[in-house]
Design a protein around this motif. Structure first.
Motif, PDB file in Angstrom:
ATOM      1  N   THR A  64      -5.043   7.814   7.817  1.00 39.60           N
ATOM      2  CA  THR A  64      -3.715   7.528   7.250  1.00 39.60           C
ATOM      3  C   THR A  64      -2.895   8.807   7.129  1.00 39.60           C
ATOM      4  OG1 THR A  64      -4.812   5.830   5.923  1.00 39.60           O
ATOM      5  CG2 THR A  64      -2.542   6.306   5.369  1.00 39.60           C
ATOM      6  N   ILE A 120       1.863   1.871  -3.462  1.00 43.50           N
ATOM      7  CA  ILE A 120       0.739   2.438  -4.239  1.00 43.50           C
ATOM      8  C   ILE A 120       0.636   3.939  -3.975  1.00 43.50           C
ATOM      9  CG2 ILE A 120      -1.806   2.460  -4.439  1.00 43.50           C
ATOM     10  CD1 ILE A 120      -1.706  -0.610  -3.945  1.00 43.50           C
ATOM     11  N   LEU A 121       0.792   4.298  -2.698  1.00 44.84           N
ATOM     12  CA  LEU A 121       0.693   5.715  -2.291  1.00 44.84           C
ATOM     13  C   LEU A 121       1.826   6.547  -2.898  1.00 44.84           C
ATOM     14  CD1 LEU A 121      -1.155   7.412  -0.444  1.00 44.84           C
ATOM     15  CD2 LEU A 121       0.426   6.966   1.419  1.00 44.84           C
ATOM     16  N   ASN A 170       0.832  -1.218   0.000  1.00 45.59           N
ATOM     17  CA  ASN A 170       0.000   0.000   0.000  1.00 45.59           C
ATOM     18  C   ASN A 170       0.862   1.263   0.000  1.00 45.59           C
ATOM     19  OD1 ASN A 170      -2.492  -1.156  -0.206  1.00 45.59           O
ATOM     20  ND2 ASN A 170      -2.943  -1.105   1.984  1.00 45.59           N
ATOM     21  N   LYS A 202      -0.627   5.862  -7.555  1.00 41.97           N
ATOM     22  CA  LYS A 202      -1.703   5.025  -8.098  1.00 41.97           C
ATOM     23  C   LYS A 202      -2.950   5.032  -7.203  1.00 41.97           C
ATOM     24  CE  LYS A 202       1.147   1.770 -10.675  1.00 41.97           C
ATOM     25  NZ  LYS A 202       1.792   0.450 -10.601  1.00 41.97           N
ATOM     26  N   ALA A 203      -2.778   5.529  -5.970  1.00 44.75           N
ATOM     27  CA  ALA A 203      -3.899   5.525  -5.016  1.00 44.75           C
ATOM     28  C   ALA A 203      -5.035   6.417  -5.505  1.00 44.75           C
ATOM     29  CB  ALA A 203      -3.415   5.976  -3.651  1.00 44.75           C
ATOM     30  N   ARG A 204      -6.269   5.937  -5.305  1.00 38.32           N
ATOM     31  CA  ARG A 204      -7.436   6.722  -5.723  1.00 38.32           C
ATOM     32  C   ARG A 204      -7.863   7.689  -4.616  1.00 38.32           C
ATOM     33  NH1 ARG A 204     -10.926   4.131  -9.585  1.00 38.32           N
ATOM     34  NH2 ARG A 204      -9.585   3.381 -11.241  1.00 38.32           N
ATOM     35  N   ALA A 205      -7.625   7.267  -3.342  1.00 42.11           N
ATOM     36  CA  ALA A 205      -8.031   8.101  -2.208  1.00 42.11           C
ATOM     37  C   ALA A 205      -7.148   7.806  -1.007  1.00 42.11           C
ATOM     38  CB  ALA A 205      -9.489   7.801  -1.865  1.00 42.11           C
ATOM     39  N   ILE A 206      -7.132   8.765  -0.084  1.00 41.75           N
ATOM     40  CA  ILE A 206      -6.366   8.558   1.153  1.00 41.75           C
ATOM     41  C   ILE A 206      -7.273   8.880   2.340  1.00 41.75           C
ATOM     42  CG2 ILE A 206      -5.284  10.882   0.931  1.00 41.75           C
ATOM     43  CD1 ILE A 206      -2.787   9.571   2.338  1.00 41.75           C
ATOM     44  N   ARG A 207      -7.250   7.988   3.321  1.00 38.67           N
ATOM     45  CA  ARG A 207      -8.099   8.179   4.504  1.00 38.67           C
ATOM     46  C   ARG A 207      -7.492   9.276   5.391  1.00 38.67           C
ATOM     47  NH1 ARG A 207      -7.913   2.563   4.348  1.00 38.67           N
ATOM     48  NH2 ARG A 207      -9.841   1.646   3.561  1.00 38.67           N
TER      49      ARG A 207
END
Lengths: 68, 191
Positions: free
Chosen positions: A47, A34-35, A31, A39-44
């Motif tokens: 996080t 990905i970040l 992950n 490539k990440a679509r969203a971040i919490r």
């Protein structure tokens, strides 16, 4: 995507490895990759909060908006 | 999900159906060859298109001869059936069986993916779309039947809405699974 993740720059500034950060904030290295690669679509928020806490920075230091 | 009894029964049933379709294919081919080899034994056997009456659809059938019925003793016998017509109907039957087999196979693949907890992947959406297309082709192939004889012709036209509903349902499910796949991907890429 016009949102750029500057996690690499912050890691260099703090002299921290991405694997260490992944362990501190409790995400997998996959992950984290990905970040970092964007490539990440969203971040919490949770996080983002954990990253800011671990790197002692602001969300704006990690995320940047660039007009396309 | 591995202990889902209903799913396991459905997978088993679809495998059984696939076996039956292969058997049907072999029987049809065997019968086709047998009738041609022993054509003299069956040349007086009367041939008639089956009457399939649908509750939710239309059914039309007809037959005509080149001469009056009194002139010809039996115009619709296997011996008088044109070879081209016989071959066309045989290949139509084969194609229908192959398509139904492929649709069952696709449905089995979907059920296996559900069993292995990979329900919302993009291939399932593609498989449902394929099932819909197969059903449409089967509907088109079976909606019109024609048997050409030396002295006449038999025709049948069926427009049944039930299989059309199945095709529509398959296309809707394909869209649902596509949406599900996008949602899954978004969820996986949320860090």
């Amino acid at each position: 995507m016009p949102i750029i993740v500057n996690l690499d720059k912050m890691l260099v500034k703090r002299g921290m490895k991405s694997k260490e950060l992944a362990e501190i904030i409790g995400i997998t290295t996959a992950n984290m990759s990905i970040l970092k690669s964007g490539k990440a679509r969203a971040i919490r928020f949770s996080t983002l909060e954990a990253i800011c806490k671990a790197l002692d920075c602001q969300p704006s230091d990690i995320l940047e908006y660039i007009k396309e | 999900m591995t202990k889902n009894t209903l799913l396991n029964i459905a997978i088993l049933f679809s495998r059984l159906l696939k076996g039956l379709f292969i058997l049907g294919l072999l029987v049809l081919s065997g019968l086709f060859i047998y009738v041609q080899v022993n054509s003299k034994d069956y040349e007086n056997r009367e041939v008639k298109l089956s009457e399939s009456k649908s509750i939710f659809g239309f059914y039309l059938s007809g037959s005509s001869t080149n001469h009056s019925i009194d002139e010809i003793a039996a115009p619709y016998t296997l011996g008088k059936l044109k070879t081209v017509s016989l071959y066309l109907n045989y290949f139509k039957g084969i194609i229908v069986l192959v398509l139904v087999y492929m649709a069952t196979n696709a449905f089995e693949k979907i059920m296996l993916s559900v069993k292995s907890l990979k329900t919302f992947n993009s291939s399932n959406s593609r498989l449902f779309r394929k099932i819909g297309i197969y059903i449409i082709i089967v509907i088109l192939l079976t909606s019109y039947s024609v048997l050409r004889f030396e002295d006449g012709i038999q025709t049948k036209m069926v427009i049944d809405f039930v299989p059309l509903t199945y095709a529509l349902l398959a296309f809707i499910l394909a869209q649902i699974f596509k949406e599900g796949s996008i949602l899954k991907q978004e969820n996986e890429l949320t860090i």
